[in-house]
Every structure is written in C-alpha cells, then in structure tokens.
Design a protein around this motif. Sequence first.
Motif, mmCIF file in Angstrom:
data_model
loop_
_atom_site.group_PDB
_atom_site.id
_atom_site.type_symbol
_atom_site.label_atom_id
_atom_site.label_comp_id
_atom_site.label_asym_id
_atom_site.label_seq_id
_atom_site.Cartn_x
_atom_site.Cartn_y
_atom_site.Cartn_z
ATOM 1 N N GLY A 12 7.749 2.268 -1.620
ATOM 2 C CA GLY A 12 6.887 1.177 -2.054
ATOM 3 C C GLY A 12 7.415 0.477 -3.287
ATOM 4 N N TYR B 33 -1.675 -0.921 -4.077
ATOM 5 C CA TYR B 33 -2.730 0.084 -4.066
ATOM 6 C C TYR B 33 -2.110 1.433 -3.764
ATOM 7 C CZ TYR B 33 -6.924 2.754 -3.061
ATOM 8 O OH TYR B 33 -7.900 3.705 -3.097
ATOM 9 N N ASP B 34 -2.583 2.448 -4.454
ATOM 10 C CA ASP B 34 -2.171 3.820 -4.168
ATOM 11 C C ASP B 34 -3.319 4.733 -4.575
ATOM 12 O OD1 ASP B 34 -0.857 6.498 -4.349
ATOM 13 O OD2 ASP B 34 0.941 5.318 -3.957
ATOM 14 N N LYS B 35 -3.580 5.720 -3.731
ATOM 15 C CA LYS B 35 -4.639 6.679 -4.037
ATOM 16 C C LYS B 35 -4.342 7.399 -5.343
ATOM 17 C CE LYS B 35 -7.254 10.369 -1.732
ATOM 18 N NZ LYS B 35 -7.337 11.201 -0.489
ATOM 19 N N TYR B 36 -3.047 7.552 -5.641
ATOM 20 C CA TYR B 36 -2.610 8.184 -6.889
ATOM 21 C C TYR B 36 -1.690 7.213 -7.618
ATOM 22 C CZ TYR B 36 -4.308 12.203 -4.256
ATOM 23 O OH TYR B 36 -5.070 13.058 -3.510
ATOM 24 N N PRO B 37 -2.238 6.236 -8.329
ATOM 25 C CA PRO B 37 -1.419 5.192 -8.955
ATOM 26 C C PRO B 37 -0.475 5.726 -10.018
ATOM 27 C CG PRO B 37 -3.691 5.084 -9.729
ATOM 28 C CD PRO B 37 -3.675 6.055 -8.600
ATOM 29 N N MET C 260 2.822 4.278 2.928
ATOM 30 C CA MET C 260 2.155 5.539 2.583
ATOM 31 C C MET C 260 2.359 6.553 3.707
ATOM 32 S SD MET C 260 -1.804 4.382 3.095
ATOM 33 C CE MET C 260 -2.327 3.375 4.493
ATOM 34 N N ILE D 173 0.851 -1.188 0.000
ATOM 35 C CA ILE D 173 0.000 0.000 0.000
ATOM 36 C C ILE D 173 0.887 1.238 0.000
ATOM 37 C CG2 ILE D 173 -1.829 1.258 1.175
ATOM 38 C CD1 ILE D 173 -2.778 -1.311 2.395
ATOM 39 N N GLY D 174 0.858 1.958 -1.108
ATOM 40 C CA GLY D 174 1.737 3.107 -1.308
ATOM 41 C C GLY D 174 2.831 2.751 -2.287
ATOM 42 N N THR D 175 2.803 3.352 -3.465
ATOM 43 C CA THR D 175 3.778 2.990 -4.503
ATOM 44 C C THR D 175 4.675 4.178 -4.862
ATOM 45 O OG1 THR D 175 2.116 3.423 -6.234
ATOM 46 C CG2 THR D 175 2.370 1.143 -5.478
ATOM 47 N N TYR E 91 -1.995 -3.167 -10.028
ATOM 48 C CA TYR E 91 -2.772 -2.482 -8.993
ATOM 49 C C TYR E 91 -4.041 -3.281 -8.683
ATOM 50 C CZ TYR E 91 -0.026 1.828 -8.883
ATOM 51 O OH TYR E 91 0.968 2.753 -8.695
#
Length: 331
Positions: free
Chosen positions: A158, A175-179, A207, A152-154, A189
């Motif tokens: 990450g 997963y990332d809120k802003y992939p 993250m 979680i967090g790329t 993802y």
Amino acid sequence: MKFIVYNVRDDEIPFIEKWGKDHGIEVKYTTTTLNQETVEEAAGFDGISCLQTIQYSAELFESFKRLGIKYLSLRNVGVDNIDLPAAKANGVKITNVPAYSPESIAEFAVMMSLYLSRKVGYMRQQLDQKHEFHFSPNFMGRLISEQTVGVIGTGRIGQAAIKLFKGLGAKVIAYDKYPLKNTDNSFVYAKSLEQIYQESDIISIHMPATDDNYHQFNHEVFEQMKDTAILINTARGSIVDTDDLIFALQSGEIAGAGIDTIENESADLQDSRSTKKVNDPDVLKMALMPNVLITPHSAFHTSEAVKNMIDISLGNLETMVNGKTPKDLVD
C-alpha cells in the motif's frame, strides 16, 4: 538436507537451481499443485516450498505429520487459505514472504488504473470487433492527477502504491485497521471506510484477506461509490463479491474494475503450463467488458519478485531445518 518445491513456474527454475547450487542443498521441483495426492512426492524431504491460493487443508497437514515433514515455506504473502490450527496441531511450522517486491504489485495497480482511466478497453473493443478505429467521445479519459485515490491497506504494498499515485499527482487518502504512526505527511488517513467509498475516484485494495473483510466490497458498498469510480483489486479475490461487482459494472453503479484476483481461483489458473481454456463464467463475462481489465493473478510477476520469492522461501526452510527461528515465521 533436501527440499521439494511445488507449483513451479518455468521462470522460477533458474533461480531454484542457482539457490541449490549456491547453498549445496538438493532441491527438487515439480509443476504439480500441492494436495492430498501429490504430497506423497515429498516423502523423504526435509521441507516444502509452495505457491498457491487454493486450500492447504487439515487433511494435508495430517499427511505432513505422517510423512515426517515439519516445515512449509510459502513463496507468497497470504495465509488465508491455510488451516493454521491444523498445521500447528500436526507440528508444522509455516513461513511466508511478506515483502518479495511491493513495487511489483503497486506498479501493476497503477497500470490498471491508467488503463481504465484512459478508456483503453473501449479502444481495444472497437479494434477487435469492428477492425476500425476513429476518435470517439467514449475514449475521453481522465488524468490520474485529477482524481482522488483511496488506498485500503497501508502495509509495504500500500505504501508503494501511495508513492506511485502521488508521483502522478493524485490526491491520496488511505485507510487501515492499524494505521501507521508516522506517514511523513505523504498521505492522510480517511476518517472511515465510508469516506474512502464516497470520495474516491479510484479505490486500490492492498489488505490481506480475513474473515472480517470477506465480501467487504458488495452491493451496499458499490451503491456508496461514485458512478465514475474505478475499483482495483490486486490483493485477494474474497474481498470482493464477484456477483455484486458484475452487477455494479453492468448497471453503471461504478465505472470500471481492474481485477487480478478473483474468488475461488482454480489450480489450472496457477499452472503456468496448463493448456486448458478458461471456463469460469464470471471470468469470461468480465473479460468481454470494455470497462474491466482482468488478469490471472499476475501483479507480483516480475523477475525481481520471482528471485526474491525463491531465495527467501528456500532460505526460510534452511533456517528452520537448522533449528533456528526465521523472521518470517507465521504464528
């Protein structure tokens, strides 16, 4: 031009002294934590470098303004403990070090995953308590290559963790809120966080802490995770509800946890010279669990990382004092 460096560890001193000598700039350092009382030591200095996870309060920035200090250069990434509106209101510019050594933290996360996957804590418990050792079914572990790792967090850390887990043969979902727009097909993802929770054998958090992810890992999430799953947190303590984590570990909702950051870390925990015994009941409780590896916010701590943190932090101060805008300015 002269700077003061707070919360200095012994291993940072050679790098601080070398940087000052190489740049012809006076750099004083102190082991004290930066707070309302100790900020007075900064009187007459042009900027402050600091490394801590406790709060930088509005009152502290008011003291900055009174002392004529306009620059605070962090030696770490996170800014969740900083009252940024108060800093701006008092004319204080802030920089951080967003990439001092992503590999250092990524390696630590993988190390924790290996430790827990191979049941090393159970082996150590038997040796420590019984002073004996023999083969036991409890020692049977799992290969990383047999597991699905959810990252979680790329960001930089990450991505470094993904590379290492993939190198060990794991299936990685992220997963990332802003992939990222381009992953070079090195990972995929997940469609949702729920997919990460439900499918991962290991979840590794990378993250930053925000208001949105406060206690993101709580009882409801632990119920969704596999009872064989391992949680790794080398990011920020506030992302995980400590009480719910302890319950999940004791009740068997999840199998293990690697915790390098915990909620409400004390200044003593970050003082490399402190001789005080740990008395946080949550830390002590988890330290006794064979399915937990808990460490004192040390994932970053390699020689490469320490050098980069010093060089970049002090370099950012020099840039700002010279009237230029550093690339690491926190807006």
